[in-house]
Design a protein around this motif. Sequence first.
Motif, PDB file in Angstrom:
ATOM      1  N   THR A   1      25.983 -11.355  36.683  1.00  0.00           N
ATOM      2  CA  THR A   1      26.232 -10.625  37.919  1.00  0.00           C
ATOM      3  C   THR A   1      24.988  -9.781  38.177  1.00  0.00           C
ATOM      4  O   THR A   1      23.993  -9.902  37.463  1.00  0.00           O
ATOM      5  N   ASP A   2      25.035  -8.937  39.156  1.00  0.00           N
ATOM      6  CA  ASP A   2      23.883  -8.064  39.389  1.00  0.00           C
ATOM      7  C   ASP A   2      23.877  -6.881  38.417  1.00  0.00           C
ATOM      8  O   ASP A   2      22.916  -6.092  38.415  1.00  0.00           O
ATOM      9  N   GLN A   3      24.929  -6.765  37.554  1.00  0.00           N
ATOM     10  CA  GLN A   3      25.009  -5.638  36.622  1.00  0.00           C
ATOM     11  C   GLN A   3      25.003  -6.033  35.151  1.00  0.00           C
ATOM     12  O   GLN A   3      24.592  -5.252  34.300  1.00  0.00           O
ATOM     13  N   ARG A   4      25.428  -7.279  34.829  1.00  0.00           N
ATOM     14  CA  ARG A   4      25.587  -7.615  33.415  1.00  0.00           C
ATOM     15  C   ARG A   4      25.588  -9.125  33.180  1.00  0.00           C
ATOM     16  O   ARG A   4      25.670  -9.930  34.109  1.00  0.00           O
ATOM     17  N   ILE A   5      25.505  -9.455  31.889  1.00  0.00           N
ATOM     18  CA  ILE A   5      25.580 -10.831  31.400  1.00  0.00           C
ATOM     19  C   ILE A   5      26.902 -10.979  30.651  1.00  0.00           C
ATOM     20  O   ILE A   5      27.289 -10.096  29.867  1.00  0.00           O
ATOM     21  N   LEU A   6      27.588 -12.122  30.886  1.00  0.00           N
ATOM     22  CA  LEU A   6      28.883 -12.331  30.246  1.00  0.00           C
ATOM     23  C   LEU A   6      28.986 -13.765  29.729  1.00  0.00           C
ATOM     24  O   LEU A   6      28.333 -14.665  30.234  1.00  0.00           O
ATOM     25  N   PHE A   7      29.811 -13.942  28.728  1.00  0.00           N
ATOM     26  CA  PHE A   7      30.139 -15.295  28.280  1.00  0.00           C
ATOM     27  C   PHE A   7      31.640 -15.365  28.069  1.00  0.00           C
ATOM     28  O   PHE A   7      32.219 -14.616  27.286  1.00  0.00           O
ATOM     29  N   GLU A   8      32.255 -16.309  28.793  1.00  0.00           N
ATOM     30  CA  GLU A   8      33.700 -16.509  28.712  1.00  0.00           C
ATOM     31  C   GLU A   8      33.963 -17.758  27.874  1.00  0.00           C
ATOM     32  O   GLU A   8      33.534 -18.858  28.229  1.00  0.00           O
ATOM     33  N   ALA A   9      34.632 -17.586  26.750  1.00  0.00           N
ATOM     34  CA  ALA A   9      34.937 -18.712  25.862  1.00  0.00           C
ATOM     35  C   ALA A   9      36.100 -19.520  26.403  1.00  0.00           C
ATOM     36  O   ALA A   9      37.059 -18.973  26.954  1.00  0.00           O
ATOM     37  N   HIS A  10      36.012 -20.851  26.263  1.00  0.00           N
ATOM     38  CA  HIS A  10      37.097 -21.752  26.651  1.00  0.00           C
ATOM     39  C   HIS A  10      37.536 -22.526  25.410  1.00  0.00           C
ATOM     40  O   HIS A  10      36.722 -23.229  24.804  1.00  0.00           O
TER      41      HIS A  10
END
Length: 302
Positions: free
Chosen positions: A204-213
């Motif tokens: 996003t413009d604020q952070r890095i994320l990783f969503e596990a599946h």
Amino acid sequence: MSEHLRAALEERMRHDESELEAVSRHLRDVRARLVRVSTLLSSLLGRLRAVRARGYVFFRDLDTRLSSLQEGWRSTEEELSTKLAALETWASMELEVVRSALRDARWRLEADELEGARACLSDAELKLGEVKGRLEVELGAIEKALAPFASSCEEADKTLRLIEASLPLFESASFPLRPGEFWLFAARGRLLGEEKVKGVFYMTDQRILFEAHKEVVVKRVFLIFAQKRVERGLLVDLPYELVDSISKGIVGLLAGYGIRIAAPRAGLEELVVDLRGEEADFVLKAFDYVRSGRAAADKARA
């Protein structure tokens, strides 16, 4: 002696026919490139409008670049198309003369008129050389004028394809955005470590994320068939201010290229994500875009 001459003439004829096809193909290729730029530019403008309509606010330079390209292409396309059409008409007539001479050479060769065949081949080669010489100069000039438009369109297409592929991933994310936060990029990948975790990498413009599946079996049928559901969980939630650097590199023998995120202040010496090469390139571009303040500026204009 006659068999040796026949073989030599056969070889010359095959070479001339191959050269003739190469010249014709060059003409077709230039026409196809010109058509592709027109088609792709029109498509890019429509696709960009669709992306904006779905709420994507970033990389506003795309709007400026495509508008500028469209403006420049209007006059350039007409000029290049007119030049190419005249060249195609001239070349079509001249190349038919070459084909006719080659057909005569083939007929004379089959009739065992070797000297007549040799004369026809010489005529064909002389005319073909003249045509090639003019086309190399004039097609070269058209290609030179076309190149910057083609390159810019292809680059914009690559960027748009990555953004378009992100949109459904944004919409299916299992976590909410914060107030004032906007989606920037998303791609399917694997988080590498002691285990390889499949999921989606987000920016996003604020952070890095990783969503596990993770696929979980909820019901088995006859030991073979199973009903499954995908469980999702947020494994990484990393603000940009805690990220020291992001780099692209080899992330494993089988994984290929990916990104390495250094965030020691967040307790992460290195976070490794397996992505496709062009996705990794986009991540670097997006990270620089955020760090430079251009993302915030574009968001403010939205």
